[in-house]
Design a protein around this motif. Structure first.
Motif, PDB file in Angstrom:
ATOM      1  N   ARG A  13      36.493  23.810 -40.235  1.00  0.00           N
ATOM      2  CA  ARG A  13      36.511  24.243 -41.630  1.00  0.00           C
ATOM      3  C   ARG A  13      36.625  25.766 -41.696  1.00  0.00           C
ATOM      4  O   ARG A  13      35.914  26.483 -41.013  1.00  0.00           O
ATOM      5  N   LEU A  14      37.560  26.235 -42.537  1.00  0.00           N
ATOM      6  CA  LEU A  14      37.775  27.667 -42.740  1.00  0.00           C
ATOM      7  C   LEU A  14      37.239  28.079 -44.103  1.00  0.00           C
ATOM      8  O   LEU A  14      36.909  27.231 -44.925  1.00  0.00           O
ATOM      9  N   ALA A  15      37.217  29.378 -44.330  1.00  0.00           N
ATOM     10  CA  ALA A  15      36.795  29.899 -45.636  1.00  0.00           C
ATOM     11  C   ALA A  15      37.679  29.265 -46.717  1.00  0.00           C
ATOM     12  O   ALA A  15      38.894  29.128 -46.531  1.00  0.00           O
ATOM     13  N   PRO A  16      37.085  28.878 -47.851  1.00  0.00           N
ATOM     14  CA  PRO A  16      37.885  28.248 -48.910  1.00  0.00           C
ATOM     15  C   PRO A  16      38.822  29.245 -49.593  1.00  0.00           C
ATOM     16  O   PRO A  16      38.498  30.429 -49.715  1.00  0.00           O
ATOM     17  N   SER A  19      41.379  30.834 -55.048  1.00  0.00           N
ATOM     18  CA  SER A  19      41.977  30.295 -56.266  1.00  0.00           C
ATOM     19  C   SER A  19      42.333  28.835 -56.057  1.00  0.00           C
ATOM     20  O   SER A  19      43.232  28.506 -55.288  1.00  0.00           O
ATOM     21  N   ARG A  20      41.644  27.956 -56.767  1.00  0.00           N
ATOM     22  CA  ARG A  20      41.888  26.518 -56.665  1.00  0.00           C
ATOM     23  C   ARG A  20      43.257  26.209 -57.258  1.00  0.00           C
ATOM     24  O   ARG A  20      43.551  26.571 -58.394  1.00  0.00           O
ATOM     25  N   ARG A  21      44.114  25.535 -56.455  1.00  0.00           N
ATOM     26  CA  ARG A  21      45.457  25.214 -56.948  1.00  0.00           C
ATOM     27  C   ARG A  21      46.155  24.227 -56.022  1.00  0.00           C
ATOM     28  O   ARG A  21      45.701  23.974 -54.914  1.00  0.00           O
ATOM     29  N   GLU A  50      47.261  35.584 -52.156  1.00  0.00           N
ATOM     30  CA  GLU A  50      46.116  35.923 -51.318  1.00  0.00           C
ATOM     31  C   GLU A  50      46.500  35.889 -49.850  1.00  0.00           C
ATOM     32  O   GLU A  50      47.460  35.214 -49.477  1.00  0.00           O
ATOM     33  N   VAL A  51      45.730  36.612 -49.041  1.00  0.00           N
ATOM     34  CA  VAL A  51      45.969  36.652 -47.597  1.00  0.00           C
ATOM     35  C   VAL A  51      44.690  36.257 -46.865  1.00  0.00           C
ATOM     36  O   VAL A  51      43.591  36.634 -47.271  1.00  0.00           O
ATOM     37  N   TYR A  52      44.868  35.466 -45.797  1.00  0.00           N
ATOM     38  CA  TYR A  52      43.744  35.000 -44.988  1.00  0.00           C
ATOM     39  C   TYR A  52      43.774  35.697 -43.636  1.00  0.00           C
ATOM     40  O   TYR A  52      44.816  35.741 -42.965  1.00  0.00           O
ATOM     41  N   SER A  53      42.634  36.226 -43.233  1.00  0.00           N
ATOM     42  CA  SER A  53      42.469  36.839 -41.917  1.00  0.00           C
ATOM     43  C   SER A  53      41.701  35.873 -41.028  1.00  0.00           C
ATOM     44  O   SER A  53      40.517  35.618 -41.279  1.00  0.00           O
ATOM     45  N   ALA A  56      38.417  37.412 -39.422  1.00  0.00           N
ATOM     46  CA  ALA A  56      37.266  37.558 -40.319  1.00  0.00           C
ATOM     47  C   ALA A  56      36.920  36.250 -41.027  1.00  0.00           C
ATOM     48  O   ALA A  56      35.882  36.172 -41.689  1.00  0.00           O
ATOM     49  N   ASP A  57      37.785  35.228 -40.910  1.00  0.00           N
ATOM     50  CA  ASP A  57      37.636  33.983 -41.665  1.00  0.00           C
ATOM     51  C   ASP A  57      37.393  34.301 -43.142  1.00  0.00           C
ATOM     52  O   ASP A  57      36.432  33.866 -43.752  1.00  0.00           O
ATOM     53  N   GLN A  58      38.317  35.108 -43.691  1.00  0.00           N
ATOM     54  CA  GLN A  58      38.143  35.613 -45.062  1.00  0.00           C
ATOM     55  C   GLN A  58      39.481  35.735 -45.775  1.00  0.00           C
ATOM     56  O   GLN A  58      40.479  36.142 -45.191  1.00  0.00           O
ATOM     57  N   TRP A  59      39.466  35.360 -47.054  1.00  0.00           N
ATOM     58  CA  TRP A  59      40.622  35.519 -47.932  1.00  0.00           C
ATOM     59  C   TRP A  59      40.461  36.808 -48.730  1.00  0.00           C
ATOM     60  O   TRP A  59      39.348  37.152 -49.124  1.00  0.00           O
ATOM     61  N   THR A  60      41.573  37.486 -49.010  1.00  0.00           N
ATOM     62  CA  THR A  60      41.574  38.696 -49.830  1.00  0.00           C
ATOM     63  C   THR A  60      42.639  38.537 -50.912  1.00  0.00           C
ATOM     64  O   THR A  60      43.771  38.141 -50.621  1.00  0.00           O
ATOM     65  N   ASP A  61      42.273  38.847 -52.154  1.00  0.00           N
ATOM     66  CA  ASP A  61      43.240  38.843 -53.253  1.00  0.00           C
ATOM     67  C   ASP A  61      44.218  39.995 -53.071  1.00  0.00           C
ATOM     68  O   ASP A  61      43.815  41.104 -52.725  1.00  0.00           O
ATOM     69  N   LEU A  62      45.488  39.723 -53.324  1.00  0.00           N
ATOM     70  CA  LEU A  62      46.524  40.751 -53.292  1.00  0.00           C
ATOM     71  C   LEU A  62      47.102  40.903 -54.689  1.00  0.00           C
ATOM     72  O   LEU A  62      46.760  40.141 -55.598  1.00  0.00           O
TER      73      LEU A  62
END
Length: 131
Positions: A13-16, A19-21, A50-53, A56-62
């Motif tokens: 399981r990764l970071a969710p 934005s749900r879509r 969004e971009v996933y690293s 870091a197991d993290q999403w960032t809004d672009l």
């Protein structure tokens, strides 16, 4: 979001996704995963980007897509991401082509498609976009 572990065939399981879509397009380039567009719970195309690293197991809004849309074709051209066609908020296919420059964090409109298109695929060939 989940990915399979190829060594023992278990899902991790990764970071969710923030934005749900549905009907978003995913693209991997430079070791990062980009989630592009899609539809919200009401079936309305969105401008989420969004971009996933993985490190870091993290999403960032672009910076959001200039044109909200779902079912787009995407490809990486060096440090650029091309977003092509899709379906817009009018629920009709689009001719729109936009390019995101990863280094600058900016969107730019490109030449439109001759015909509106959605649900298509594209691929980059050769050394285009390396500079």
């Amino acid at each position: 979001m989940e990915v399979p572990n190829v060594k023992d065939f278990q899902w991790k399981r990764l970071a969710p996704l923030p934005s749900r879509r549905v009907y978003c397009s995913l693209l991997e380039t430079g070791g990062q995963v980009y989630a592009i567009g899609g539809c919200d719970d009401n079936g309305v195309p969105v401008d989420c980007f969004e971009v996933y690293s993985p490190e870091a197991d993290q999403w960032t809004d672009l910076r959001p897509l200039p044109t909200a849309r779902a079912g787009v074709a995407v490809t990486a051209l060096g440090k650029r991401i091309m977003v092509i066609g899709g379906v817009g908020t009018s629920q009709l296919p689009l001719k729109v082509v936009e390019m995101y420059n990863i280094d600058e964090g900016k969107w730019k409109k490109r030449s439109m498609l001759r015909e509106a298109a959605m649900g298509i695929s594209v691929t980059a060939k050769g050394e285009w976009g390396q500079g």
